[in-house]
Design an enzyme around this catalytic site. Structure first.
Site, mmCIF file in Angstrom:
data_model
loop_
_atom_site.group_PDB
_atom_site.id
_atom_site.type_symbol
_atom_site.label_atom_id
_atom_site.label_comp_id
_atom_site.label_asym_id
_atom_site.label_seq_id
_atom_site.Cartn_x
_atom_site.Cartn_y
_atom_site.Cartn_z
ATOM 1 N N GLU A 7 27.940 -77.374 -1.406
ATOM 2 C CA GLU A 7 28.309 -77.125 -0.008
ATOM 3 C C GLU A 7 27.067 -76.799 0.808
ATOM 4 O OE1 GLU A 7 28.721 -73.656 1.480
ATOM 5 O OE2 GLU A 7 29.199 -72.404 -0.246
ATOM 6 N N LYS B 184 34.339 -63.067 -2.343
ATOM 7 C CA LYS B 184 33.544 -61.891 -1.981
ATOM 8 C C LYS B 184 34.435 -60.656 -1.952
ATOM 9 C CE LYS B 184 29.634 -63.877 0.495
ATOM 10 N NZ LYS B 184 29.840 -65.305 0.314
#
Length: 305
Positions: free
Chosen positions: A28, A162
């Site tokens: 990405e 996260k």
């Protein structure tokens, strides 16, 4: 008459490798355009591609240039996305907007996975996934990554989501969406900056060959979801878990006090964590990414084999 640009441009190198069933790893680009400071972002973009090539695998960094989605950015295009102003973040929903307006963009996990799959690339590496945000029961704030991964049959290596997100709710949502999640040599779901988020996983795999077998079984059953391989950061290189928890609590309190909400929450929290850790969180971020790129390359070889 001028020839219109392609809807999706796949580099000759990537197209040939896919046709010949050689290993390719999608990467990405939002980590470069929005996740890292300059000039560190360009250094990481170049180093990651070289790391994949050194492993005998072809890197296919994905992004949007002049509104055209590209699978297999050139070195010059990576430099452009890393250094230009006005580069936007592109998920799947943003692709038609970027195309219509001729924008440059870094593709998110969702955008990258969708484009890579369209190009025939079967394995992808990232740092951390998007997920369900804290307070989503009221705000409905959930990353588009989850919905896209439910309908995109790619094998994706990440270090979990996260820790600023609601990890428990994210795992529940992935279960609801029928997205298989397996730990790589672990029974615990990683929390990006830390190796153990506190949540258990039902299944684990021990090798890249196991990941390839899982992807093959998914394909044989005709299922459309991604396979998520959760690869924890080396415990010796993680943030100290107690320090991490304290900094995270302070970041959440600061966001609440400042009235930060919606899409502003994630960058606010990440910036707070980075400043509170004296930049240590950024180094862990890079350690996570390097580890996922390495494992992704191994799995790409196993899938091609």
């Amino acid at each position: 008459m001028q020839t219109p640009p392609p809807v999706i441009r796949v580099s000759d190198e990537v197209r040939t490798a896919v046709d010949e069933r050689r290993p390719v790893l999608a990467l990405e680009s939002t980590i470069l355009t929005h996740g890292l400071p300059r000039p560190r972002n360009l250094e990481v973009g170049i180093a990651s591609e070289q790391q994949v090539r050194d492993a005998g695998v072809l890197p296919a960094t994905v992004g949007v240039v002049d509104g055209v989605p590209v699978v297999g950015l050139s070195a010059a295009e990576i430099e452009r996305l890393c250094t230009a102003d006005g580069v936007v973040k592109v998920s799947v929903r943003d692709l038609p907007i970027a195309r219509a307006k001729g924008l440059d963009g870094g593709t998110t996990v969702a955008g990258t996975a969708w484009l890579a799959h369209r190009a025939g690339v079967r394995v992808m590496s990232t740092g951390g996934l998007g997920g369900v945000h804290r307070g989503a029961s009221e705000t409905f704030d959930e990353s588009a990554d989850l919905g896209t991964l439910a309908t995109t049959p790619i094998t994706l290596v990440s270090a979990g989501v996260k820790s600023i997100l609601d990890i428990g709710a994210t795992l529940e949502r992935l279960e609801t969406l029928n997205v298989p999640v397996v730990g790589y040599r672990t029974d615990r779901y990683p929390g990006f900056y830390v190796a153990d988020s506190g949540f258990a996983l039902d299944y684990r795999i021990e090798s890249p060959a196991d990941a390839a077998a899982l992807a093959r079984a998914r394909d044989e059953l005709g299922l459309a979801s991604a396979v998520l391989v959760a690869n924890p950061v080396d415990p010796a290189k993680q943030l100290d878990p107690e320090f991490h928890d304290r900094v995270l609590a302070e970041a959440l309190d600061a966001a609440s006090a400042a009235g930060v909400s919606g899409h502003d929450t994630t960058p606010f929290l990440l910036d707070h964590v980075q400043r509170a850790t004296g930049g240590r969180s950024l180094e862990v971020n890079l350690e996570v990414y390097r580890g996922n790129v390495a494992l992704g390359a191994e799995i790409a070889r196993a899938v091609a084999g």
